[in-house]
Write an enzyme that holds these catalytic residues in place. Structure first.
Site, PDB file in Angstrom:
ATOM      1  N   ARG A   1       0.973  -1.316  -0.031  1.00 42.88           N
ATOM      2  CA  ARG A   1      -0.394  -0.318   0.133  1.00 42.88           C
ATOM      3  C   ARG A   1       0.935   1.110   0.511  1.00 42.88           C
ATOM      4  O   ARG A   1       2.494   1.302   0.357  1.00 42.88           O
ATOM      5  CB  ARG A   1      -0.354  -0.040   0.894  1.00 42.88           C
ATOM      6  CG  ARG A   1      -0.172   0.111   2.713  1.00 42.88           C
ATOM      7  CD  ARG A   1      -1.207  -0.022   3.756  1.00 42.88           C
ATOM      8  NE  ARG A   1      -0.694  -0.042   5.295  1.00 42.88           N
ATOM      9  CZ  ARG A   1      -1.544   0.199   6.244  1.00 42.88           C
ATOM     10  NH1 ARG A   1      -2.541  -0.020   6.091  1.00 42.88           N
ATOM     11  NH2 ARG A   1      -0.350   0.342   7.140  1.00 42.88           N
TER      12      ARG A   1
ATOM     13  N   ASP B   1       5.786  -7.793   0.668  1.00 44.74           N
ATOM     14  CA  ASP B   1       4.686  -7.433   2.048  1.00 44.74           C
ATOM     15  C   ASP B   1       4.442  -8.521   3.103  1.00 44.74           C
ATOM     16  O   ASP B   1       3.668  -9.524   2.472  1.00 44.74           O
ATOM     17  CB  ASP B   1       3.823  -6.049   1.776  1.00 44.74           C
ATOM     18  CG  ASP B   1       3.913  -5.460   2.442  1.00 44.74           C
ATOM     19  OD1 ASP B   1       3.323  -5.660   3.932  1.00 44.74           O
ATOM     20  OD2 ASP B   1       3.353  -4.286   2.380  1.00 44.74           O
TER      21      ASP B   1
ATOM     22  N   ASP C   1       8.695 -10.525   5.933  1.00 48.38           N
ATOM     23  CA  ASP C   1       8.879 -10.424   7.147  1.00 48.38           C
ATOM     24  C   ASP C   1      10.164  -9.911   7.102  1.00 48.38           C
ATOM     25  O   ASP C   1      11.390 -11.022   7.504  1.00 48.38           O
ATOM     26  CB  ASP C   1       8.243 -11.424   8.229  1.00 48.38           C
ATOM     27  CG  ASP C   1       9.093 -10.167   9.266  1.00 48.38           C
ATOM     28  OD1 ASP C   1       9.907  -9.260   9.950  1.00 48.38           O
ATOM     29  OD2 ASP C   1       8.407 -10.809  10.396  1.00 48.38           O
ATOM     30  N   VAL C   2      10.296  -8.492   7.382  1.00 41.71           N
ATOM     31  CA  VAL C   2      11.950  -8.006   6.655  1.00 41.71           C
ATOM     32  C   VAL C   2      12.731  -8.477   7.778  1.00 41.71           C
ATOM     33  O   VAL C   2      13.755  -8.077   7.686  1.00 41.71           O
ATOM     34  CB  VAL C   2      12.080  -6.343   6.392  1.00 41.71           C
ATOM     35  CG1 VAL C   2      11.053  -6.597   5.030  1.00 41.71           C
ATOM     36  CG2 VAL C   2      11.019  -5.398   7.073  1.00 41.71           C
TER      37      VAL C   2
ATOM     38  N   ASN D   1      12.114  -0.484   1.439  1.00 37.72           N
ATOM     39  CA  ASN D   1      10.963   0.570   1.577  1.00 37.72           C
ATOM     40  C   ASN D   1       9.995   0.470   2.350  1.00 37.72           C
ATOM     41  O   ASN D   1       9.138   1.237   3.849  1.00 37.72           O
ATOM     42  CB  ASN D   1      10.528   0.982   0.412  1.00 37.72           C
ATOM     43  CG  ASN D   1       9.145   2.064   0.628  1.00 37.72           C
ATOM     44  OD1 ASN D   1       8.493   2.323   0.947  1.00 37.72           O
ATOM     45  ND2 ASN D   1       7.426   0.782   0.860  1.00 37.72           N
TER      46      ASN D   1
ATOM     47  N   TYR E   1      11.951   5.748  15.755  1.00 39.38           N
ATOM     48  CA  TYR E   1      11.852   5.962  14.915  1.00 39.38           C
ATOM     49  C   TYR E   1      12.778   6.456  14.555  1.00 39.38           C
ATOM     50  O   TYR E   1      13.999   5.822  13.335  1.00 39.38           O
ATOM     51  CB  TYR E   1      10.189   6.359  14.491  1.00 39.38           C
ATOM     52  CG  TYR E   1      10.191   6.369  12.945  1.00 39.38           C
ATOM     53  CD1 TYR E   1       9.899   5.238  11.923  1.00 39.38           C
ATOM     54  CD2 TYR E   1      10.618   7.758  12.678  1.00 39.38           C
ATOM     55  CE1 TYR E   1      10.208   6.162  10.501  1.00 39.38           C
ATOM     56  CE2 TYR E   1      10.515   8.498  11.085  1.00 39.38           C
ATOM     57  CZ  TYR E   1       9.769   7.095  10.434  1.00 39.38           C
ATOM     58  OH  TYR E   1       9.883   7.412   9.223  1.00 39.38           O
TER      59      TYR E   1
ATOM     60  N   VAL F   1       4.191  12.136   3.832  1.00 38.02           N
ATOM     61  CA  VAL F   1       3.286  11.355   2.953  1.00 38.02           C
ATOM     62  C   VAL F   1       2.210  11.350   2.961  1.00 38.02           C
ATOM     63  O   VAL F   1       1.718  10.251   4.376  1.00 38.02           O
ATOM     64  CB  VAL F   1       4.147  10.174   2.108  1.00 38.02           C
ATOM     65  CG1 VAL F   1       3.729  10.000   1.550  1.00 38.02           C
ATOM     66  CG2 VAL F   1       5.716  11.027   1.755  1.00 38.02           C
TER      67      VAL F   1
END
Length: 234
Positions: free
Chosen positions: A12, A33, A50-51, A77, A142, A175
């Site tokens: 998305r 994803d 799952d990164v 990303n 973050y 964004v």
């Protein structure tokens, strides 16, 4: 054969826009994803990933290479936005942000290295953030994870240049994606010099440039796409 790109966080928002933009440029794309990805495009391969999991990275890259016959580009990303005051932050919340935002790209880079070495137009783009340029209160997990990703990008660019692999980063400002709730969108748009949030395709355009032949002499670059957010004081 078309150049092949693997894009994480592709279900998305910004990730989906990157997939669409790279397809428009003629790339075959592996869209990865944990969320379901709906596509009927035969040149888009959907991949569960799952990164933060090394075994899943190995399986994903193997599947992409088996399906498309190679791999040229990685776009790290996938990311999570996590806010909390320092006094209320938890070890679990802090670690989760780092596992997705920093460990994930590291695992991705190491997983694709053997395929990108010698590949035509080999390139990696990491999605950083304006939170890795200036401090935002209540974003300790973050922001610090994105600062670390900024450093990882620079180190990878220096280390992999000799292998013909370019490594760059985009630094989006706010964004208009599901990552921001409506209240945050209104607040950020009201403060923006441009009077609006960024659009996902505007970030995708920046990524597309960095992986293109037009950027063949660019590595270690930090491309800020923030509508002037970093120009603001306070």
């Amino acid at each position: 054969m078309s150049r092949v790109a693997l894009v994480t966080g592709a279900a998305r928002g910004q990730g989906a826009a990157i997939v669409a933009r790279l397809r428009a440029d003629g790339f075959a794309v592996a869209a990865a994803d944990l969320l379901e990805i709906d596509t009927r495009d035969p040149d888009v391969l959907t991949v569960d990933l799952d990164v933060s999991s090394p075994p899943q990275w190995s399986a994903a890259v193997a599947r992409v290479v088996a399906h498309f016959g190679g791999l040229n580009v990685l776009v790290n990303n996938a990311g999570v936005l996590h806010r909390a005051p320092l006094g209320e932050e938890t070890a679990e919340g802090f670690e989760r942000a780092w596992r997705v935002n920093t460990l994930g790209p590291f695992l991705g880079i190491t997983a694709v290295l053997e395929h990108l070495r010698g590949a035509d137009g080999a390139a990696i783009v990491n999605t950083c953030s304006t939170g890795a340029i200036r401090p935002f209160p209540f974003h300790a997990a973050y922001g610090s994870s994105k600062w670390a990703l900024r450093g990882l990008t620079q180190i990878a660019a220096a280390e992999l240049a000799g292998d013909g692999i370019r490594v760059n980063a985009v630094f989006p400002g706010p964004v208009e994606t599901p990552m921001l709730d409506e209240k945050a969108r209104e607040r950020l748009a009201a403060r923006a010099y441009t009077g609006r949030l960024g659009r996902p395709m505007e970030i995708a355009d920046a990524v597309a440039f960095l992986v293109s032949d037009q950027a063949a002499f660019i590595t270690g670059s930090e491309l800020v796409v923030d509508g002037g957010q970093c120009l603001q004081i306070g």
